[in-house]
Design a protein around this motif. Structure first.
Motif, short mmCIF file in Angstrom:
data_model
loop_
_atom_site.label_atom_id
_atom_site.label_comp_id
_atom_site.label_asym_id
_atom_site.label_seq_id
_atom_site.Cartn_x
_atom_site.Cartn_y
_atom_site.Cartn_z
N ARG A 172 0.85 -1.20 0.00
CA ARG A 172 0.00 0.00 0.00
C ARG A 172 0.88 1.25 0.00
O ARG A 172 0.61 2.23 0.70
N LEU A 173 1.92 1.23 -0.80
CA LEU A 173 2.88 2.34 -0.81
C LEU A 173 2.23 3.64 -1.25
O LEU A 173 2.55 4.71 -0.72
N GLY A 174 1.33 3.59 -2.22
CA GLY A 174 0.65 4.80 -2.66
C GLY A 174 -0.11 5.46 -1.53
O GLY A 174 -0.04 6.69 -1.34
N SER A 175 -0.81 4.66 -0.74
CA SER A 175 -1.54 5.18 0.41
C SER A 175 -0.60 5.80 1.42
O SER A 175 -0.88 6.86 1.99
N ALA A 176 0.55 5.14 1.65
CA ALA A 176 1.53 5.66 2.61
C ALA A 176 2.08 7.00 2.15
O ALA A 176 2.25 7.93 2.95
N MET A 177 2.41 7.12 0.87
CA MET A 177 2.98 8.36 0.38
C MET A 177 1.97 9.50 0.45
O MET A 177 2.32 10.63 0.79
N ASP A 178 0.72 9.22 0.12
CA ASP A 178 -0.30 10.27 0.18
C ASP A 178 -0.59 10.68 1.62
O ASP A 178 -0.79 11.86 1.91
N ALA A 179 -0.60 9.70 2.53
CA ALA A 179 -0.95 9.99 3.92
C ALA A 179 0.20 10.59 4.70
O ALA A 179 -0.02 11.20 5.76
N GLY A 180 1.44 10.42 4.23
CA GLY A 180 2.59 10.90 4.97
C GLY A 180 3.39 11.93 4.20
O GLY A 180 2.86 12.68 3.39
N ASP A 181 4.69 11.92 4.48
CA ASP A 181 5.57 12.92 3.87
C ASP A 181 6.69 12.27 3.06
O ASP A 181 7.77 12.84 2.92
N THR A 182 6.42 11.07 2.54
CA THR A 182 7.44 10.37 1.76
C THR A 182 7.09 10.36 0.28
O THR A 182 5.93 10.55 -0.11
N ALA A 183 8.12 10.13 -0.53
CA ALA A 183 7.96 10.00 -1.97
C ALA A 183 8.80 8.81 -2.43
O ALA A 183 9.58 8.24 -1.67
N PHE A 184 8.64 8.42 -3.70
CA PHE A 184 9.38 7.29 -4.22
C PHE A 184 10.88 7.41 -3.93
O PHE A 184 11.55 6.45 -3.56
N ALA A 185 11.40 8.61 -4.10
CA ALA A 185 12.84 8.82 -3.95
C ALA A 185 13.34 8.53 -2.54
O ALA A 185 14.49 8.12 -2.36
#
Length: 335
Positions: A172-185
């Motif tokens: 659920r990486l997409g959900s994590a990135m939207d909900a937090g402050d992380t990006a693919f990089a």
């Protein structure tokens, strides 16, 4: 019926399905050596800012976790994971089947910390015990909580210091990135390897493994083949990932799921419903009297998470890329 059982029951986003149909009759090389897989891998490298990363495509999450962990560890090496981690509770001992012990660690919010890892290392020494070697995290966690950028950096720090591999299950990486402050990089920078989940975010099936630690590159496809993880019609994975990564669709789908979960959470809190954890992602864990759970089951589909006490039960509500706002309002109206 209102359906909040999971985020993977629906087929595929129309853009993904259209891409599959448009390429259906093409004849391409097999086993992921086609141009679609190559283009999808290049798109992932670009998003991650990691031009040298290795990218491999798998059909499912358990398959990629089992294959990667089995490839990265020596027979006497073990995995550190939160006790709620997917490899601990939902993968039928697949990691242990390959001979690698999973060291389960209590973590009330589902997240590992540097302190937890140090404690595990301190309690494992000498030739009579397994050697902790790989730290497994999932983002989002199985409790819907999210590792922040600083938390990922702290885990990276302890792993680098202690010579551990940091592996992130990004079902659920997409959900994590939207909900937090992380990006693919950030995952490419802080993790030795991580997955980009497609099964739970708009694909028919598919997970992408991104490996940035070059020491983990050699003979990996040999391990994939041995585990039955190289799909003959590999193009099907490349086509899907290429479609969902185009024009930011991947994050748009996760953003929709998270937005509906926030709406659901707000409605539950307004009605005084307690929550098991404070989840900012697309999994919500309300606690109801047992009688209410039975009544809700007549009109809604969801999973029971756990009993809380003799009179109350925690259930899991999962919003998805295809969930409807009307279903959120209908569920809240049932209360």
């Amino acid at each position: 019926m209102i359906n909040f059982r999971n985020d993977y029951s629906a087929g595929a986003h129309p853009a993904v399905l259209e891409a599959l149909c448009a390429t259906n009759m093409e004849l391409t090389p097999g086993y992921g050596t086609d141009t679609y897989c190559q283009e999808a891998a290049e798109a992932i490298r670009a998003l991650c800012g990691a031009p040298e990363a290795a990218v491999h495509f798998f059909t499912g999450g358990t398959q990629v976790n089992k294959t990667a962990i089995g490839a990265y560890l020596r027979p006497w090496e073990a995995v550190i994971a939160a006790e709620t981690g997917h490899i601990c509770v939902h993968e039928t001992g697949s990691v242990e089947q390959d001979g690698h012990k999973v060291i389960h660690c209590p973590a009330s919010d589902g997240k590992l910390t540097a302190e937890i890892i140090r404690s595990v290392l301190a309690s494992h020494s000498g030739e009579h015990m397994v050697v902790p070697r790989l730290v497994y995290i999932s983002n989002t966690t199985e409790l819907g909580t999210v590792y922040t950028r600083s938390e990922l950096e702290a885990l990276h720090g302890i792993c680098a210091e202690q010579g551990l591999i940091l592996y992130c299950d990004g079902a659920r990486l997409g959900s994590a990135m939207d909900a937090g402050d992380t990006a693919f990089a950030h995952y490419a920078r802080f993790c030795d390897a991580f997955t980009i989940g497609g099964t739970k975010n708009g694909l028919l099936f598919g997970e992408a493994l991104v490996v940035t630690n070059a020491a983990l590159f050699p003979f990996f496809r040999h391990c994939m083949k041995q585990q039955g993880a190289i799909l003959a019609k590999g193009r099907l994975l490349g086509v899907q990932f290429r479609a969902v990564l185009k024009d930011g669709l991947y994050l748009d789908l996760a953003r929709h799921a998270n937005a509906l979960a926030r709406r659901l959470t707000g409605g539950l809190r307004a009605k005084g419903v307690p929550l098991l954890v404070d989840s900012p992602s697309n999994q919500v864990f309300p606690i109801f009297p047992n009688e209410t759970v039975k009544r809700l089951e007549e009109q809604a589909v969801f999973e029971v998470q756990q009993p809380v006490d003799s009179g109350h039960t925690c259930i899991r509500l999962v919003t998805a890329w295809n969930s409807a706002e009307e279903d959120v309002e209908r569920f809240l109206a049932l209360l």
